[in-house]
Design a protein around this motif. Structure first.
Motif, PDB file in Angstrom:
ATOM      1  N   GLN A   1       0.849  -1.185   0.000  1.00  0.00           N
ATOM      2  CA  GLN A   1       0.000   0.000   0.000  1.00  0.00           C
ATOM      3  C   GLN A   1       0.883   1.232   0.000  1.00  0.00           C
ATOM      4  N   LYS A   2       0.795   1.983  -1.086  1.00  0.00           N
ATOM      5  CA  LYS A   2       1.628   3.181  -1.234  1.00  0.00           C
ATOM      6  C   LYS A   2       1.061   4.362  -0.466  1.00  0.00           C
TER       7      LYS A   2
ATOM      8  N   PRO B   1      -8.660  -1.684 -11.103  1.00  0.00           N
ATOM      9  CA  PRO B   1      -7.196  -1.701 -11.246  1.00  0.00           C
ATOM     10  C   PRO B   1      -6.721  -1.143 -12.593  1.00  0.00           C
ATOM     11  N   GLU B   2      -5.491  -0.589 -12.565  1.00  0.00           N
ATOM     12  CA  GLU B   2      -4.859  -0.055 -13.765  1.00  0.00           C
ATOM     13  C   GLU B   2      -3.524  -0.774 -13.973  1.00  0.00           C
ATOM     14  N   VAL B   3      -3.315  -1.317 -15.163  1.00  0.00           N
ATOM     15  CA  VAL B   3      -2.101  -2.089 -15.442  1.00  0.00           C
ATOM     16  C   VAL B   3      -1.035  -1.197 -16.064  1.00  0.00           C
ATOM     17  N   ASP B   4       0.184  -1.264 -15.505  1.00  0.00           N
ATOM     18  CA  ASP B   4       1.328  -0.513 -16.033  1.00  0.00           C
ATOM     19  C   ASP B   4       2.495  -1.490 -16.117  1.00  0.00           C
ATOM     20  N   GLY B   5       2.634  -2.167 -17.242  1.00  0.00           N
ATOM     21  CA  GLY B   5       3.669  -3.187 -17.396  1.00  0.00           C
ATOM     22  C   GLY B   5       3.348  -4.383 -16.510  1.00  0.00           C
ATOM     23  N   THR B   6       4.253  -4.679 -15.567  1.00  0.00           N
ATOM     24  CA  THR B   6       4.011  -5.783 -14.632  1.00  0.00           C
ATOM     25  C   THR B   6       3.531  -5.279 -13.272  1.00  0.00           C
ATOM     26  N   VAL B   7       3.136  -4.006 -13.240  1.00  0.00           N
ATOM     27  CA  VAL B   7       2.637  -3.399 -12.007  1.00  0.00           C
ATOM     28  C   VAL B   7       1.143  -3.098 -12.163  1.00  0.00           C
ATOM     29  N   ILE B   8       0.384  -3.506 -11.156  1.00  0.00           N
ATOM     30  CA  ILE B   8      -1.057  -3.219 -11.152  1.00  0.00           C
ATOM     31  C   ILE B   8      -1.326  -2.174 -10.069  1.00  0.00           C
ATOM     32  N   ARG B   9      -1.832  -1.034 -10.471  1.00  0.00           N
ATOM     33  CA  ARG B   9      -2.188   0.015  -9.524  1.00  0.00           C
ATOM     34  C   ARG B   9      -3.676  -0.141  -9.179  1.00  0.00           C
ATOM     35  N   VAL B  10      -3.948  -0.130  -7.898  1.00  0.00           N
ATOM     36  CA  VAL B  10      -5.332  -0.320  -7.453  1.00  0.00           C
ATOM     37  C   VAL B  10      -5.760   0.886  -6.622  1.00  0.00           C
ATOM     38  N   PRO B  11      -6.438   1.857  -7.264  1.00  0.00           N
ATOM     39  CA  PRO B  11      -6.938   3.009  -6.503  1.00  0.00           C
ATOM     40  C   PRO B  11      -7.999   2.558  -5.493  1.00  0.00           C
TER      41      PRO B  11
ATOM     42  N   ALA C   1      -4.637 -11.293 -13.187  1.00  0.00           N
ATOM     43  CA  ALA C   1      -4.715 -10.756 -11.830  1.00  0.00           C
ATOM     44  C   ALA C   1      -5.559  -9.484 -11.808  1.00  0.00           C
ATOM     45  N   ALA C   2      -5.342  -8.619 -12.796  1.00  0.00           N
ATOM     46  CA  ALA C   2      -6.124  -7.386 -12.873  1.00  0.00           C
ATOM     47  C   ALA C   2      -7.612  -7.698 -13.045  1.00  0.00           C
ATOM     48  N   LYS C   3      -7.915  -8.686 -13.858  1.00  0.00           N
ATOM     49  CA  LYS C   3      -9.317  -9.083 -14.067  1.00  0.00           C
ATOM     50  C   LYS C   3      -9.938  -9.611 -12.768  1.00  0.00           C
ATOM     51  N   ALA C   4      -9.171 -10.417 -12.045  1.00  0.00           N
ATOM     52  CA  ALA C   4      -9.675 -10.974 -10.791  1.00  0.00           C
ATOM     53  C   ALA C   4      -9.968  -9.884  -9.773  1.00  0.00           C
ATOM     54  N   ILE C   5      -9.099  -8.875  -9.718  1.00  0.00           N
ATOM     55  CA  ILE C   5      -9.314  -7.754  -8.792  1.00  0.00           C
ATOM     56  C   ILE C   5     -10.571  -6.985  -9.183  1.00  0.00           C
ATOM     57  N   ARG C   6     -10.721  -6.765 -10.478  1.00  0.00           N
ATOM     58  CA  ARG C   6     -11.872  -6.000 -10.971  1.00  0.00           C
ATOM     59  C   ARG C   6     -13.195  -6.728 -10.684  1.00  0.00           C
ATOM     60  N   GLU C   7     -13.168  -8.059 -10.747  1.00  0.00           N
ATOM     61  CA  GLU C   7     -14.387  -8.854 -10.576  1.00  0.00           C
ATOM     62  C   GLU C   7     -14.546  -9.400  -9.157  1.00  0.00           C
ATOM     63  N   SER C   8     -13.770  -8.886  -8.222  1.00  0.00           N
ATOM     64  CA  SER C   8     -13.806  -9.393  -6.850  1.00  0.00           C
ATOM     65  C   SER C   8     -15.026  -8.940  -6.061  1.00  0.00           C
ATOM     66  N   GLY C   9     -15.765  -7.955  -6.594  1.00  0.00           N
ATOM     67  CA  GLY C   9     -16.910  -7.435  -5.861  1.00  0.00           C
ATOM     68  C   GLY C   9     -16.519  -6.415  -4.803  1.00  0.00           C
ATOM     69  N   MET C  10     -15.274  -5.952  -4.829  1.00  0.00           N
ATOM     70  CA  MET C  10     -14.796  -4.998  -3.825  1.00  0.00           C
ATOM     71  C   MET C  10     -14.816  -3.557  -4.344  1.00  0.00           C
ATOM     72  N   ASN C  11     -15.450  -3.338  -5.499  1.00  0.00           N
ATOM     73  CA  ASN C  11     -15.586  -1.999  -6.063  1.00  0.00           C
ATOM     74  C   ASN C  11     -14.222  -1.390  -6.392  1.00  0.00           C
ATOM     75  N   LEU C  12     -13.338  -2.208  -6.968  1.00  0.00           N
ATOM     76  CA  LEU C  12     -11.992  -1.768  -7.311  1.00  0.00           C
ATOM     77  C   LEU C  12     -11.819  -1.743  -8.833  1.00  0.00           C
TER      78      LEU C  12
ATOM     79  N   ILE D   1      -0.541  -1.282  -4.569  1.00  0.00           N
ATOM     80  CA  ILE D   1       0.270  -1.727  -5.699  1.00  0.00           C
ATOM     81  C   ILE D   1       0.422  -3.250  -5.653  1.00  0.00           C
ATOM     82  N   VAL D   2       0.258  -3.886  -6.814  1.00  0.00           N
ATOM     83  CA  VAL D   2       0.506  -5.326  -6.932  1.00  0.00           C
ATOM     84  C   VAL D   2       1.622  -5.502  -7.952  1.00  0.00           C
ATOM     85  N   ASN D   3       2.792  -5.939  -7.486  1.00  0.00           N
ATOM     86  CA  ASN D   3       3.947  -6.133  -8.364  1.00  0.00           C
ATOM     87  C   ASN D   3       3.940  -7.566  -8.871  1.00  0.00           C
ATOM     88  N   MET D   4       3.782  -7.727 -10.195  1.00  0.00           N
ATOM     89  CA  MET D   4       3.666  -9.049 -10.804  1.00  0.00           C
ATOM     90  C   MET D   4       4.956  -9.492 -11.492  1.00  0.00           C
ATOM     91  N   THR D   5       6.096  -8.961 -11.055  1.00  0.00           N
ATOM     92  CA  THR D   5       7.378  -9.266 -11.698  1.00  0.00           C
ATOM     93  C   THR D   5       7.679 -10.761 -11.705  1.00  0.00           C
TER      94      THR D   5
END
Length: 259
Positions: free
Chosen positions: A135-136, A168-178, A155-166, A142-146
């Protein structure tokens, strides 16, 4: 003196009636049992206990509360394992608690993402096994997928469909989750999810109850109808108590979410 003599003459009759009353109060072994009174076989003991419980039930008047059935698990272990049934029901309750604690929180923390299930080409994995979650700031995780870059999109799809109202934004191998601000609408959405989770858990509970009752009914030609009825009553009571505990969990979670 005359009064004393009359009392002495009536004493044997009184003692006889008293002894008869005590004898009637003692439990009688089932007809045909070769064992002495109160030293019968386990089947006789079971018969007496079940009969007492049934008598208690029948003695209750219409509209009055009935005494709870409480059959010793050891006496019916050849028919059903009541302890196992209780454990299965408790497992459903514990799963609901875990779901509430993990997925239904007003404030999102890194730990809330740990067990989001990600579907990859190699199977299903918890997010925390594929990426490093941190958590930044209060508004950004931040989810680092290196380590597993090929699973970043999944992973980004799973976060989006988790039902947690999130979202996510993908930047290379980094997923930003506002982390969204906690709005009244979001709180109400979480409360609805809590209700849905409780209903699913109650359905799982009903399946445990039905499975147990089906097991009991397999013995309807081997044991008395009274025994079958009492066991079904016991299982239903266990299910009702578990459902009541779920309702209490839901009430507490709803109060927490809605504030």
């Amino acid at each position: 003196m005359a009064l004393a003599l009359r009392c002495l003459r009536s004493l044997p009759s009184l003692l006889h009636r008293s002894s008869f009353a005590v004898a009637r109060a003692l439990p009688q072994a089932p007809r045909g049992c070769p064992a002495p009174l109160l030293e019968g076989c386990s089947q006789c003991v079971q018969h007496m206990l079940l009969s007492r419980q049934l008598a208690t039930k029948k003695a209750k008047g219409k509209g009055q509360s009935q005494a709870k059935v409480n059959i010793s698990a050891a006496l019916v272990e050849d028919i059903i394992n009541l302890e196992e049934t209780s454990e299965d029901m408790q497992a459903v309750i514990e799963a609901l608690k875990e779901d509430f604690n993990r997925n239904l929180n007003v404030r999102t923390s890194p730990g809330a993402l740990d067990h989001i299930t990600v579907m990859t080409k190699d199977g299903k994995f918890p997010l925390n096994q594929l990426g490093q979650i941190s958590q930044k700031s209060p508004q950004l995780m931040i989810v680092n997928m290196t380590s597993f870059p090929e699973s970043t999109a999944a992973a980004a799809k799973a976060i989006r469909e988790s039902g947690m109202n999130l979202n996510p934004e993908v930047d290379g191998t980094v997923i930003r989750v506002p982390v969204p601000k906690v709005t009244r609408e979001h709180r109400e959405s979480l409360a609805k999810l809590a209700k849905q989770s409780t209903n699913k858990s109650k359905e799982a509970l009903r399946k445990v109850r039905s499975k147990s009752i089906t097991q009991v009914k397999k013995f309807k030609n081997k044991v008395s109808e009274d025994t079958i009825w009492l066991l079904e009553k016991q299982i239903q009571q266990m299910a009702d108590e578990a459902a009541t505990e779920m309702d209490k969990l839901l009430a507490a979670k709803t109060k927490e979410l809605l504030g």
